[in-house]
Design an enzyme around this catalytic site. Structure first.
Site, PDB file in Angstrom:
ATOM      1  CB  CYS A 142       0.353  -1.318  -8.222  1.00  0.00           C
ATOM      2  SG  CYS A 142       0.017  -1.822  -6.413  1.00  0.00           S
ATOM      3  CB  CYS A 199      -4.527   3.646  -4.834  1.00  0.00           C
ATOM      4  SG  CYS A 199      -5.374   2.146  -5.137  1.00  0.00           S
TER       5      CYS A 199
HETATM    6  N1  DGL Z   1      -1.375   0.557  -4.208  1.00  0.00           N
HETATM    7  C1  DGL Z   1      -2.551   0.348  -4.990  1.00  0.00           C
HETATM    8  C2  DGL Z   1      -2.518   0.599  -6.185  1.00  0.00           C
HETATM    9  O1  DGL Z   1      -1.849   1.443  -6.881  1.00  0.00           O
HETATM   10  C3  DGL Z   1      -3.611  -0.865  -4.430  1.00  0.00           C
HETATM   11  C4  DGL Z   1      -3.180  -2.277  -4.091  1.00  0.00           C
HETATM   12  C5  DGL Z   1      -4.232  -2.949  -3.495  1.00  0.00           C
HETATM   13  O2  DGL Z   1      -4.731  -2.635  -2.509  1.00  0.00           O
HETATM   14  O3  DGL Z   1      -4.668  -3.935  -4.172  1.00  0.00           O
HETATM   15  O4  DGL Z   1      -3.291  -0.177  -7.029  1.00  0.00           O
END
Ligand code: DGL
Length: 260
Positions: free
Chosen positions: A183, A73
């Site tokens: 993301c 993430c």
């Molecule tokens: N998948 C995540 C990222 O890479 C988080 C997205 C979220 O929960 O806002 O930032």
């Protein structure tokens, strides 16, 4: 002796990283954690993310060992990596926006960054851009909707192509030729983005993270790992609402609730 890793995210974004890990390291046991009760991570403060992820890791580590943990993430990695590394001894690999490869790929020195609000505005991201793309124009777009759309897609709900087009339109208008999907939820739409804006290269960090993990596991090979029985399966934990059991062709994991 098999090695065992944990891949975690606020939801199903980290599966786009897990996919690369499973391809490159098929012998490694992967556990996946979707912290969907605390979703989204993109709007959380650094302190909130530190406390939450530390608590989750302590819960999972109560009765098992991981050879490495992948914070799949960008929103969390750009905020909490140093803190987590100070709290735990095992290797922690973070996923951060692929600014460096984007700056190497661009022909017209115009690159895009599509990420959550947290990632787009973090000092960590400013530093990445200063270090690796100071000669480029960088168009930063934050999108919380796109994270929700990815969760909808996995839950079998339709996502309008016009909604996706609206999110990426500024990159088209500004003539970016490479866009970083900063993301881990966003590679779920790589195909659609490539169809909507064909001349843009859409890049993410999944492949690089799997290569980094390979290297880290090689380095820690001598460290004693608990031996896994044949019955040991890859596990899929979640903290909120359950996901469809069969996530995709590749991820047939039984969802398991982690926190009460
Ligand atoms: N998948 C995540 C990222 O890479 C988080 C997205 C979220 O929960 O806002 O930032």
């Amino acid at each position: 002796m098999s090695q065992k890793v944990l891949v975690m995210d606020s939801g199903i974004g980290g599966l786009t990283v897990l996919q690369h890990i499973q391809q490159q390291l098929p012998q490694v046991h992967c556990h996946y954690l979707a912290d969907n009760d605390f979703f989204p991570y993109g709007s959380k403060t650094e302190l909130e993310l530190e406390q939450r992820i530390e608590q989750l890791l302590l819960t999972l580590l109560h009765n098992q060992h991981f050879d490495a943990v992948i914070i799949a993430c960008n929103s969390a990695s750009t905020a909490v990596l140093d803190y987590l590394r100070s709290r735990f001894k095992f290797p922690i690999i973070g996923v951060v926006p692929a600014i460096k490869p984007a700056a190497q790929l661009t022909q017209n020195k115009t690159i895009g960054l599509l990420a959550t609000e947290g990632t787009v505005n973090r000092p960590y991201t400013d530093q990445l851009i200063n270090d690796f793309a100071s000669d480029c124009k960088v168009i930063r777009i934050a999108s919380a909707e796109l994270v929700t759309y990815a969760e909808m897609k996995i839950n079998g709900l339709p996502v309008e192509r016009s909604a996706l087009k609206a999110v990426i339109q500024p990159f088209v208008d500004e003539n970016a030729d490479v866009v970083v999907l900063g993301c881990t939820h966003f590679p779920w739409f790589k195909q659609e983005f490539s169809e909507i804006a064909r001349y843009i290269q859409w890049i993410d960090s999944g492949d690089a993270i799997a290569r980094r993990l390979k290297q880290v596991l090689k380095e820690t090979e001598s460290v004693a790992t608990e031996s896994l029985t044949d019955q040991e399966i890859s596990r899929f934990y979640f903290t909120g609402k359950s996901y469809p059991i069969k996530l995709t062709e590749t991820f047939e994991m039984e969802p398991e609730k982690l926190l009460p």
